[in-house]
Motif scaffolding. Structure first.
Motif: not given
Ligand code: DQA
Length: 155
Positions: A118, A107-109, A24, A81, A29, A87, A83-84
């Motif tokens: 975000r 969060h990885l990013s 992905r 984490n 990531y 939000y 993830a989405a």
């Molecule tokens: C995430 C960042 C989120 O914005 C995104 O929706 C993810 C991954 C990250 O690990 O960087 O799914 O949580």
């Protein structure tokens, strides 16, 4: 090796689409799969003498149920984490505040260096702290902190 209370275990919880890590958007990531991350953390937790449980789900209710279970299975710290769901999920945030188990948001990013929407996380204000933008290494750092916390140290 420091002795832990019998109840001292850590839960690593990952939200939607993180099962796709490795393929992905690797530019965001990384190329490591979730299984590789989990295996590394399991080995490190074992070496530290602490139990680690890992779960990923694409479903909000499954994550809420897992957090509720954590209140009954001896979990002392959560690494999350969302993830989405970062939000959108008031339900997951409410579950975390309901069980009152301390957690780190990973969060990885770097969510502050991406689309403006975000940047606002529902979880940051109720987390012990957040680790952003360090890729898979962020989970290792969160685990180090969680182990230190369970040993009675940390922030
Ligand atoms: C995430 C960042 C989120 O914005 C995104 O929706 C993810 C991954 C990250 O690990 O960087 O799914 O949580």
């Amino acid at each position: 090796m420091a002795k832990f209370k019998k109840s001292a275990s850590i839960l690593l919880l990952n939200g939607p689409n993180l099962n796709l890590l490795g393929t992905r958007e690797p530019q965001l990531y990384g190329r490591e799969t979730l299984m590789q991350i989990e295996r590394r953390l399991l080995a490190r937790a074992k070496a530290a003498g602490v139990k680690l449980a890992c779960q990923q789900s694409n479903h909000e209710g499954v994550l809420v149920d897992r957090v509720q279970l954590a209140a009954r299975d001896g979990t002392g710290f959560i690494i999350l984490n969302p993830a989405a769901f970062t939000y959108s999920s008031i339900a997951l945030r409410d579950a975390l505040t309901a069980v009152r188990i301390p957690f780190i948001e990973v969060h990885l990013s770097n969510i502050h260096a991406r689309e403006a929407w975000r940047a606002h996380s529902h979880f940051t204000a109720v987390a012990v702290g957040s680790i952003l933008g360090l890729g898979g290494r962020g989970y290792d750092l969160a685990l180090d902190f969680a182990i230190a916390r369970l040993r009675g140290g940390g922030a």
